[in-house]
Write a protein that holds these residues in place. Structure first.
Motif, PDB file in Angstrom:
ATOM      1  N   GLU A 224     -54.860  -4.973 -70.135  1.00  0.00           N
ATOM      2  CA  GLU A 224     -55.503  -4.675 -68.862  1.00  0.00           C
ATOM      3  C   GLU A 224     -54.507  -4.686 -67.706  1.00  0.00           C
ATOM      4  O   GLU A 224     -54.700  -4.004 -66.717  1.00  0.00           O
ATOM      5  CB  GLU A 224     -56.609  -5.708 -68.593  1.00  0.00           C
ATOM      6  CG  GLU A 224     -57.743  -5.669 -69.594  1.00  0.00           C
ATOM      7  CD  GLU A 224     -58.586  -4.413 -69.473  1.00  0.00           C
ATOM      8  OE1 GLU A 224     -58.833  -3.966 -68.333  1.00  0.00           O
ATOM      9  OE2 GLU A 224     -58.987  -3.876 -70.520  1.00  0.00           O
ATOM     10  N   THR A 225     -53.454  -5.493 -67.832  1.00  0.00           N
ATOM     11  CA  THR A 225     -52.458  -5.601 -66.761  1.00  0.00           C
ATOM     12  C   THR A 225     -51.080  -5.290 -67.330  1.00  0.00           C
ATOM     13  O   THR A 225     -50.882  -5.271 -68.548  1.00  0.00           O
ATOM     14  CB  THR A 225     -52.434  -7.030 -66.178  1.00  0.00           C
ATOM     15  OG1 THR A 225     -51.993  -7.935 -67.203  1.00  0.00           O
ATOM     16  CG2 THR A 225     -53.793  -7.458 -65.670  1.00  0.00           C
ATOM     17  N   GLU A 226     -50.120  -5.058 -66.445  1.00  0.00           N
ATOM     18  CA  GLU A 226     -48.755  -4.805 -66.886  1.00  0.00           C
ATOM     19  C   GLU A 226     -48.208  -6.016 -67.646  1.00  0.00           C
ATOM     20  O   GLU A 226     -47.546  -5.867 -68.674  1.00  0.00           O
ATOM     21  CB  GLU A 226     -47.857  -4.500 -65.683  1.00  0.00           C
ATOM     22  CG  GLU A 226     -46.427  -4.197 -66.074  1.00  0.00           C
ATOM     23  CD  GLU A 226     -45.546  -3.873 -64.885  1.00  0.00           C
ATOM     24  OE1 GLU A 226     -44.322  -3.848 -65.081  1.00  0.00           O
ATOM     25  OE2 GLU A 226     -46.062  -3.659 -63.780  1.00  0.00           O
ATOM     26  N   GLU A 227     -48.518  -7.199 -67.150  1.00  0.00           N
ATOM     27  CA  GLU A 227     -48.046  -8.431 -67.807  1.00  0.00           C
ATOM     28  C   GLU A 227     -48.588  -8.527 -69.239  1.00  0.00           C
ATOM     29  O   GLU A 227     -47.846  -8.831 -70.173  1.00  0.00           O
ATOM     30  CB  GLU A 227     -48.488  -9.650 -66.999  1.00  0.00           C
ATOM     31  CG  GLU A 227     -48.017 -10.975 -67.582  1.00  0.00           C
ATOM     32  CD  GLU A 227     -48.467 -12.155 -66.740  1.00  0.00           C
ATOM     33  OE1 GLU A 227     -48.967 -13.115 -67.345  1.00  0.00           O
ATOM     34  OE2 GLU A 227     -48.322 -12.107 -65.505  1.00  0.00           O
ATOM     35  N   GLU A 228     -49.869  -8.238 -69.406  1.00  0.00           N
ATOM     36  CA  GLU A 228     -50.480  -8.288 -70.739  1.00  0.00           C
ATOM     37  C   GLU A 228     -49.893  -7.210 -71.646  1.00  0.00           C
ATOM     38  O   GLU A 228     -49.631  -7.448 -72.827  1.00  0.00           O
ATOM     39  CB  GLU A 228     -51.998  -8.124 -70.630  1.00  0.00           C
ATOM     40  CG  GLU A 228     -52.720  -8.318 -71.945  1.00  0.00           C
ATOM     41  CD  GLU A 228     -54.231  -8.180 -71.808  1.00  0.00           C
ATOM     42  OE1 GLU A 228     -54.885  -8.090 -72.844  1.00  0.00           O
ATOM     43  OE2 GLU A 228     -54.738  -8.159 -70.673  1.00  0.00           O
ATOM     44  N   ALA A 229     -49.667  -6.012 -71.095  1.00  0.00           N
ATOM     45  CA  ALA A 229     -49.085  -4.924 -71.882  1.00  0.00           C
ATOM     46  C   ALA A 229     -47.674  -5.292 -72.346  1.00  0.00           C
ATOM     47  O   ALA A 229     -47.311  -5.047 -73.501  1.00  0.00           O
ATOM     48  CB  ALA A 229     -49.056  -3.633 -71.067  1.00  0.00           C
ATOM     49  N   LEU A 230     -46.872  -5.896 -71.480  1.00  0.00           N
ATOM     50  CA  LEU A 230     -45.518  -6.294 -71.857  1.00  0.00           C
ATOM     51  C   LEU A 230     -45.546  -7.398 -72.910  1.00  0.00           C
ATOM     52  O   LEU A 230     -44.734  -7.410 -73.837  1.00  0.00           O
ATOM     53  CB  LEU A 230     -44.729  -6.743 -70.624  1.00  0.00           C
ATOM     54  CG  LEU A 230     -44.360  -5.624 -69.650  1.00  0.00           C
ATOM     55  CD1 LEU A 230     -43.735  -6.206 -68.387  1.00  0.00           C
ATOM     56  CD2 LEU A 230     -43.427  -4.621 -70.305  1.00  0.00           C
ATOM     57  N   LYS A 231     -46.491  -8.322 -72.778  1.00  0.00           N
ATOM     58  CA  LYS A 231     -46.640  -9.390 -73.770  1.00  0.00           C
ATOM     59  C   LYS A 231     -46.989  -8.786 -75.133  1.00  0.00           C
ATOM     60  O   LYS A 231     -46.413  -9.167 -76.160  1.00  0.00           O
ATOM     61  CB  LYS A 231     -47.734 -10.362 -73.326  1.00  0.00           C
ATOM     62  CG  LYS A 231     -47.993 -11.483 -74.294  1.00  0.00           C
ATOM     63  CD  LYS A 231     -49.108 -12.388 -73.746  1.00  0.00           C
ATOM     64  CE  LYS A 231     -49.907 -12.949 -74.868  1.00  0.00           C
ATOM     65  NZ  LYS A 231     -51.132 -12.317 -75.189  1.00  0.00           N
ATOM     66  N   ASN A 232     -47.904  -7.822 -75.134  1.00  0.00           N
ATOM     67  CA  ASN A 232     -48.302  -7.175 -76.384  1.00  0.00           C
ATOM     68  C   ASN A 232     -47.156  -6.369 -76.981  1.00  0.00           C
ATOM     69  O   ASN A 232     -46.962  -6.351 -78.199  1.00  0.00           O
ATOM     70  CB  ASN A 232     -49.519  -6.285 -76.155  1.00  0.00           C
ATOM     71  CG  ASN A 232     -50.762  -7.092 -75.845  1.00  0.00           C
ATOM     72  OD1 ASN A 232     -50.850  -8.265 -76.183  1.00  0.00           O
ATOM     73  ND2 ASN A 232     -51.713  -6.472 -75.188  1.00  0.00           N
TER      74      ASN A 232
END
Length: 57
Positions: free
Chosen positions: A18-26
């Motif tokens: 949902e967020t850039e931070e979550e996308a980078l974590k994934n």
């Protein structure tokens, strides 16, 4: 290797976040899984073999 890349792309596409931070974590998790060394499913079989050497026929 092509199959591995296809799986990696699919994983990233379905887990963008949902967020850039979550996308980078994934993405980080996907890359760690992709580059993780394979683990053998069973131990290799080791045998001793005796060989008799002689003149070539």
């Amino acid at each position: 290797m092509d199959e591995d890349l296809r799986i990696l792309r699919r994983y990233i596409a379905f887990h963008e976040g949902e967020t850039e931070e979550e996308a980078l974590k994934n993405l980080k998790e996907a890359l760690e899984l992709y580059f993780e060394p394979p683990t053998p499913e069973r131990a290799p079989e080791v045998r001793t073999v005796e060989v008799e050497l002689g003149p070539a026929a």
